[in-house]
Design a protein around this motif. Structure first.
Motif, PDB file in Angstrom:
ATOM      1  N   SER A 275      43.006  10.896  -4.072  1.00 58.12           N
ATOM      2  CA  SER A 275      43.079  10.339  -2.712  1.00 58.12           C
ATOM      3  C   SER A 275      43.103  11.469  -1.674  1.00 58.12           C
ATOM      4  N   PRO A 276      42.741  11.169  -0.421  1.00 57.47           N
ATOM      5  CA  PRO A 276      42.751  12.223   0.620  1.00 57.47           C
ATOM      6  C   PRO A 276      44.141  12.796   0.875  1.00 57.47           C
ATOM      7  N   ARG A 277      45.179  12.067   0.477  1.00 57.03           N
ATOM      8  CA  ARG A 277      46.533  12.596   0.700  1.00 57.03           C
ATOM      9  C   ARG A 277      47.038  13.418  -0.480  1.00 57.03           C
ATOM     10  N   SER A 278      46.189  13.624  -1.464  1.00 53.37           N
ATOM     11  CA  SER A 278      46.515  14.516  -2.567  1.00 53.37           C
ATOM     12  C   SER A 278      46.064  15.933  -2.203  1.00 53.37           C
ATOM     13  N   THR A 279      46.898  16.925  -2.503  1.00 59.38           N
ATOM     14  CA  THR A 279      46.551  18.327  -2.185  1.00 59.38           C
ATOM     15  C   THR A 279      46.139  19.096  -3.435  1.00 59.38           C
ATOM     16  N   ILE A 280      45.858  18.393  -4.524  1.00 61.63           N
ATOM     17  CA  ILE A 280      45.728  19.051  -5.831  1.00 61.63           C
ATOM     18  C   ILE A 280      44.611  20.105  -5.841  1.00 61.63           C
ATOM     19  N   VAL A 281      43.482  19.793  -5.235  1.00 62.52           N
ATOM     20  CA  VAL A 281      42.383  20.773  -5.213  1.00 62.52           C
ATOM     21  C   VAL A 281      42.713  21.916  -4.235  1.00 62.52           C
ATOM     22  N   GLU A 282      43.292  21.567  -3.092  1.00 56.03           N
ATOM     23  CA  GLU A 282      43.709  22.618  -2.138  1.00 56.03           C
ATOM     24  C   GLU A 282      44.682  23.601  -2.782  1.00 56.03           C
ATOM     25  N   GLN A 283      45.602  23.067  -3.589  1.00 53.20           N
ATOM     26  CA  GLN A 283      46.595  23.930  -4.234  1.00 53.20           C
ATOM     27  C   GLN A 283      45.900  25.033  -5.037  1.00 53.20           C
ATOM     28  N   VAL A 284      44.815  24.682  -5.724  1.00 58.85           N
ATOM     29  CA  VAL A 284      44.111  25.682  -6.542  1.00 58.85           C
ATOM     30  C   VAL A 284      43.508  26.762  -5.636  1.00 58.85           C
ATOM     31  N   GLY A 285      42.853  26.365  -4.567  1.00 55.71           N
ATOM     32  CA  GLY A 285      42.270  27.334  -3.628  1.00 55.71           C
ATOM     33  C   GLY A 285      43.347  28.211  -2.997  1.00 55.71           C
ATOM     34  N   ASN A 286      44.456  27.585  -2.630  1.00 51.55           N
ATOM     35  CA  ASN A 286      45.549  28.351  -2.023  1.00 51.55           C
ATOM     36  C   ASN A 286      46.167  29.327  -3.018  1.00 51.55           C
ATOM     37  N   GLY A 287      46.027  29.027  -4.304  1.00 54.94           N
ATOM     38  CA  GLY A 287      46.534  29.939  -5.329  1.00 54.94           C
ATOM     39  C   GLY A 287      45.891  31.311  -5.234  1.00 54.94           C
ATOM     40  N   VAL A 288      44.636  31.357  -4.864  1.00 54.64           N
ATOM     41  CA  VAL A 288      43.960  32.655  -4.765  1.00 54.64           C
ATOM     42  C   VAL A 288      44.541  33.462  -3.598  1.00 54.64           C
ATOM     43  N   THR A 289      44.668  32.847  -2.441  1.00 53.15           N
ATOM     44  CA  THR A 289      45.148  33.616  -1.284  1.00 53.15           C
ATOM     45  C   THR A 289      46.615  34.009  -1.429  1.00 53.15           C
ATOM     46  N   VAL A 290      47.417  33.112  -2.002  1.00 53.14           N
ATOM     47  CA  VAL A 290      48.835  33.451  -2.180  1.00 53.14           C
ATOM     48  C   VAL A 290      48.971  34.602  -3.185  1.00 53.14           C
ATOM     49  N   ARG A 291      48.143  34.595  -4.225  1.00 51.36           N
ATOM     50  CA  ARG A 291      48.222  35.674  -5.230  1.00 51.36           C
ATOM     51  C   ARG A 291      47.642  36.972  -4.659  1.00 51.36           C
ATOM     52  N   MET A 292      46.651  36.858  -3.786  1.00 46.11           N
ATOM     53  CA  MET A 292      46.173  38.063  -3.076  1.00 46.11           C
ATOM     54  C   MET A 292      47.330  38.667  -2.266  1.00 46.11           C
ATOM     55  N   ALA A 293      48.062  37.800  -1.571  1.00 47.35           N
ATOM     56  CA  ALA A 293      49.180  38.279  -0.743  1.00 47.35           C
ATOM     57  C   ALA A 293      50.240  38.963  -1.609  1.00 47.35           C
ATOM     58  N   ALA A 294      50.557  38.349  -2.752  1.00 49.68           N
ATOM     59  CA  ALA A 294      51.590  38.930  -3.626  1.00 49.68           C
ATOM     60  C   ALA A 294      51.144  40.298  -4.144  1.00 49.68           C
ATOM     61  N   LEU A 295      49.890  40.400  -4.588  1.00 56.18           N
ATOM     62  CA  LEU A 295      49.389  41.684  -5.104  1.00 56.18           C
ATOM     63  C   LEU A 295      49.364  42.726  -3.989  1.00 56.18           C
ATOM     64  N   TYR A 296      48.891  42.328  -2.825  1.00 52.71           N
ATOM     65  CA  TYR A 296      48.802  43.254  -1.694  1.00 52.71           C
ATOM     66  C   TYR A 296      50.192  43.787  -1.325  1.00 52.71           C
ATOM     67  N   LEU A 297      51.176  42.897  -1.251  1.00 48.87           N
ATOM     68  CA  LEU A 297      52.516  43.324  -0.831  1.00 48.87           C
ATOM     69  C   LEU A 297      53.212  44.158  -1.909  1.00 48.87           C
ATOM     70  N   LEU A 298      52.884  43.890  -3.186  1.00 49.34           N
ATOM     71  CA  LEU A 298      53.553  44.642  -4.261  1.00 49.34           C
ATOM     72  C   LEU A 298      52.912  46.000  -4.521  1.00 49.34           C
ATOM     73  N   ILE A 299      51.597  46.070  -4.491  1.00 52.51           N
ATOM     74  CA  ILE A 299      50.961  47.341  -4.894  1.00 52.51           C
ATOM     75  C   ILE A 299      49.975  47.885  -3.852  1.00 52.51           C
ATOM     76  N   GLY A 300      49.983  47.313  -2.660  1.00 51.55           N
ATOM     77  CA  GLY A 300      49.016  47.752  -1.643  1.00 51.55           C
ATOM     78  C   GLY A 300      49.521  48.860  -0.737  1.00 51.55           C
ATOM     79  N   GLY A 301      50.771  49.282  -0.940  1.00 54.05           N
ATOM     80  CA  GLY A 301      51.351  50.279  -0.020  1.00 54.05           C
ATOM     81  C   GLY A 301      50.749  51.664  -0.213  1.00 54.05           C
ATOM     82  N   GLU A 302      50.950  52.515   0.797  1.00 51.23           N
ATOM     83  CA  GLU A 302      50.415  53.884   0.808  1.00 51.23           C
ATOM     84  C   GLU A 302      50.952  54.725  -0.358  1.00 51.23           C
ATOM     85  N   ASN A 303      52.229  54.482  -0.725  1.00 52.51           N
ATOM     86  CA  ASN A 303      52.888  55.379  -1.697  1.00 52.51           C
ATOM     87  C   ASN A 303      52.780  54.931  -3.133  1.00 52.51           C
ATOM     88  N   GLN A 304      51.895  53.970  -3.404  1.00 56.03           N
ATOM     89  CA  GLN A 304      51.779  53.504  -4.791  1.00 56.03           C
ATOM     90  C   GLN A 304      51.147  54.588  -5.667  1.00 56.03           C
TER      91      GLN A 304
END
Ligand code: CP
Length: 304
Positions: A275-304
């Protein structure tokens, strides 16, 4: 923040920083060229000892979109089948210079142990029945995207809580972010420690639905069940499944979520899932950006 092992380790500010960073990165994902040079020269190892579709693929896509080198390791077909231990596998990866190790493992606590053996950051991609923190982050991101806020949201998490790392991570993260969580399950599918979790508990789905802004259905994890937790699949569906009649009890703006994979027809009907009120497919797409954010914040710093 060096590792991401438990949603409970995140302060409110850290969790919001990941969600806000993901929001910025989502704009990049809308471009025709999605790649950023941010993690060029860094190595991300995906270490999967348990099956996965969404988490494994989205961590790989996330690392590649940030230009990291990616090594995908699956226990099937590796020397794990010859009896090699997690520690020896980890030390082998360490020798390859992993900046981040993403691990999914059937044993609760495996990412925590791994963090003692490798120099890089460890990201928990699901450990046993314990935690799945990036799933909780992408769920919170999806709720905020659809409903505009997290503070004060009434979230019902329904079903097989006992075997669900998604439920535990969501309860911990959502309570940190000011949402009010109610777990709804038969008593047999609730962990004994649930009274210490920062949430309400109910056995009555029909009573909870009219007040909920978000209904998150959990997969019934038949593969982790070594006993009879309910009389039959039909009886489970009748009491705890989200079908058309129950869906009608939700208020007009409420959304339906599911982390996937779904047992369509058991915990959720196909009609509700699509149904249009289900976010199930959006959740999968958002998984990529949220995991990009986690990787960037954990290992993206200058001193890594
Ligand atoms: N939600 C989730 O963890 O799905 P996978 O098992 O497919 O990764």
């Amino acid at each position: 923040m060096k590792h991401l092992i438990s949603a409970g380790d995140l302060s409110r500010d850290e969790a919001l920083l990941i969600l806000d960073t993901a929001e910025e990165l989502a704009r990049v994902s809308e471009r025709s060229i999605k790649k950023l040079p941010t993690l060029r020269g860094r190595t991300v190892v995906n270490l999967f000892f348990e099956d996965s579709t969404r988490t494994r693929i989205s961590f790989e896509a996330a690392a590649k979109r940030l230009s990291a080198d990616v090594i995908n390791f699956s226990a099937k077909g590796s020397s794990v089948s010859k009896g090699e231990s997690l520690k020896d596998t980890a030390l082998t990866l360490e020798a390859m210079g992993a900046d981040a190790v993403v691990i999914r493992h059937g044993a609760s606590g495996a990412p925590h142990r791994l963090a003692n053996w490798v120099r890089g950051s460890v990201l928990n991609a699901g450990d046993g029945t314990h935690e799945h923190p990036t799933q909780a982050l992408l769920d919170a991101f999806s709720m905020r995207q659809r409903l505009g806020r997290l503070e004060g949201l009434k979230v019902a998490i329904v079903g097989d809580v006992l075997h669900s790392r998604v439920a535990r991570s969501n309860v911990l993260l959502l309570s940190t972010l000011g949402a009010e969580v109610t777990l709804v399950a038969p008593p047999t599918l609730l962990p004994v420690s649930v009274e210490r979790w920062p949430c309400q508990v109910s056995y009555d789905l029909d009573a909870v639905l009219p007040k909920a802004d978000v209904v998150m259905m959990l997969r019934v994890q038949l593969e982790r069940m070594n006993a009879a937790y309910f009389p039959s699949a039909r009886e489970y569906s009748r009491r705890y499944g989200l079908d058309r009649d129950r869906f009608a009890k939700l208020h007009d703006d409420a959304i339906v979520m599911h982390p996937g994979p779904m047992n369509r027809g058991m915990e959720i009907s196909a009609e509700v899932a699509d149904s249009p009120r289900s976010t199930i497919v959006e959740q999968v797409g958002n998984g990529v950006t949220v995991r990009m954010a986690a990787l960037y914040l954990l290992i993206g710093g200058e001193n890594q």
